[in-house]
Design an enzyme around this catalytic site. Structure first.
Site, PDB file in Angstrom:
ATOM      1  N   ILE A 254       0.924  -1.061  -0.119  1.00 18.18           N
ATOM      2  CA  ILE A 254       0.033  -0.044   0.012  1.00 18.18           C
ATOM      3  C   ILE A 254       0.861   1.033   0.088  1.00 18.18           C
ATOM      4  O   ILE A 254       2.052   1.232   0.299  1.00 18.18           O
ATOM      5  CB  ILE A 254      -0.967  -0.113   1.239  1.00 18.18           C
ATOM      6  CG1 ILE A 254      -0.217  -0.080   2.350  1.00 18.18           C
ATOM      7  CG2 ILE A 254      -1.852  -0.967   0.910  1.00 18.18           C
ATOM      8  CD1 ILE A 254      -1.206  -0.125   3.758  1.00 18.18           C
ATOM      9  N   ASP A 255       0.281   2.201  -0.396  1.00 18.06           N
ATOM     10  CA  ASP A 255       1.093   3.546  -0.550  1.00 18.06           C
ATOM     11  C   ASP A 255       1.573   3.937   0.755  1.00 18.06           C
ATOM     12  O   ASP A 255       1.312   3.661   1.765  1.00 18.06           O
ATOM     13  CB  ASP A 255       0.197   4.886  -1.036  1.00 18.06           C
ATOM     14  CG  ASP A 255      -0.244   4.504  -2.477  1.00 18.06           C
ATOM     15  OD1 ASP A 255       0.438   3.611  -3.323  1.00 18.06           O
ATOM     16  OD2 ASP A 255      -0.932   5.222  -2.958  1.00 18.06           O
ATOM     17  N   LYS A 256       2.719   4.778   0.591  1.00 20.39           N
ATOM     18  CA  LYS A 256       3.589   5.150   1.682  1.00 20.39           C
ATOM     19  C   LYS A 256       2.616   5.985   2.856  1.00 20.39           C
ATOM     20  O   LYS A 256       2.657   5.718   4.049  1.00 20.39           O
ATOM     21  CB  LYS A 256       4.682   6.416   1.279  1.00 20.39           C
ATOM     22  CG  LYS A 256       5.281   7.037   2.532  1.00 20.39           C
ATOM     23  CD  LYS A 256       6.261   7.930   2.121  1.00 20.39           C
ATOM     24  CE  LYS A 256       6.999   8.990   2.993  1.00 20.39           C
ATOM     25  NZ  LYS A 256       7.641   9.978   2.448  1.00 20.39           N
TER      26      LYS A 256
ATOM     27  N   THR B 284      -0.459   5.799   3.223  1.00 16.24           N
ATOM     28  CA  THR B 284      -1.885   4.812   3.669  1.00 16.24           C
ATOM     29  C   THR B 284      -1.305   3.955   4.661  1.00 16.24           C
ATOM     30  O   THR B 284      -0.395   3.657   4.836  1.00 16.24           O
ATOM     31  CB  THR B 284      -2.289   4.251   2.156  1.00 16.24           C
ATOM     32  OG1 THR B 284      -2.479   5.102   1.173  1.00 16.24           O
ATOM     33  CG2 THR B 284      -3.568   3.475   2.672  1.00 16.24           C
TER      34      THR B 284
END
Length: 203
Positions: free
Chosen positions: A101-103, A105
């Site tokens: 998952i994104d940084k 998030t």
């Protein structure tokens, strides 16, 4: 039998050099690419579930999942290598990682501890039999529920950011289903269910 003496001359060539028959090509690196330098680091990991085959952990916002351009250390993967000595490699040589998952998030990540778990989990993500939901704050008040589709890919000029393309010939098809959980004065809290898993899909 006559003696043959081979004369080997080593020299650096330009990028437009045309390789000829008999050439020996050697590529030298002073070190491997930084994203491949997987060094264990004592980074705290919030484990919410663990058994003999997998780990479920809570990734905080701000923590990068694995080394890459601009983030060569201090990632979740560096922490995993410190806490778990033997993790199976995935197709990208990133031990234990099944998804990311994104940084910015926060959320749960599943990590495989065995080759068998890696295979089964990767197959589930590939077949989209896993269900992923995220909560997100958005500006304004969208419809109570809906579906957003688009084609997401790298921006043509700035390759570090993603863009949405109306033409299906560019990017990868992305589908996000949402519903409103709560409305505030200027923003709405949504629950987003991802049908596909594209980079920056709900961003």
């Amino acid at each position: 039998m006559p003696l043959t003496i081979l004369s080997i001359i080593q020299f650096v060539v330009k990028s437009n050099y045309k390789v000829k028959g008999g050439d020996q090509v050697k590529v030298l690196f002073s070190h491997p690419p930084y994203e491949n330098l997987l060094v264990p680091e004592p980074i705290p990991i919030d484990i919410v579930f663990e058994d003999e085959v997998l780990v479920v952990l809570n990734k905080p916002a701000g923590l990068v999942v694995h080394p890459g351009h601009g983030n060569y250390s201090g990632t979740l993967l560096n922490g995993l290598l410190h806490h778990f000595k033997q993790l199976p490699n995935n197709a990208n040589n990133r031990p234990g990682l099944v998804h990311r998952i994104d940084k910015d998030t926060s959320g749960l990540l599943v990590v495989a501890k065995t080759e068998s778990a890696m295979t089964h989990l990767a197959k589930q993500f590939f077949n989209r039999t896993t269900k992923r939901t995220y909560n997100a704050l958005v500006w304004g008040e969208p419809n109570e529920a809906g579906t957003i589709t688009g084609n997401i890919g790298r921006h043509f000029k700035n390759r570090k950011v993603m863009d949405v393309f109306p033409d299906a010939d560019f990017g990868k098809h992305a589908v996000t289903h949402y519903k409103i959980l709560e409305k505030f004065h200027y923003v709405s809290l949504l629950e987003c269910r991802l049908e596909t898993g594209r980079t920056h899909q709900i961003r």
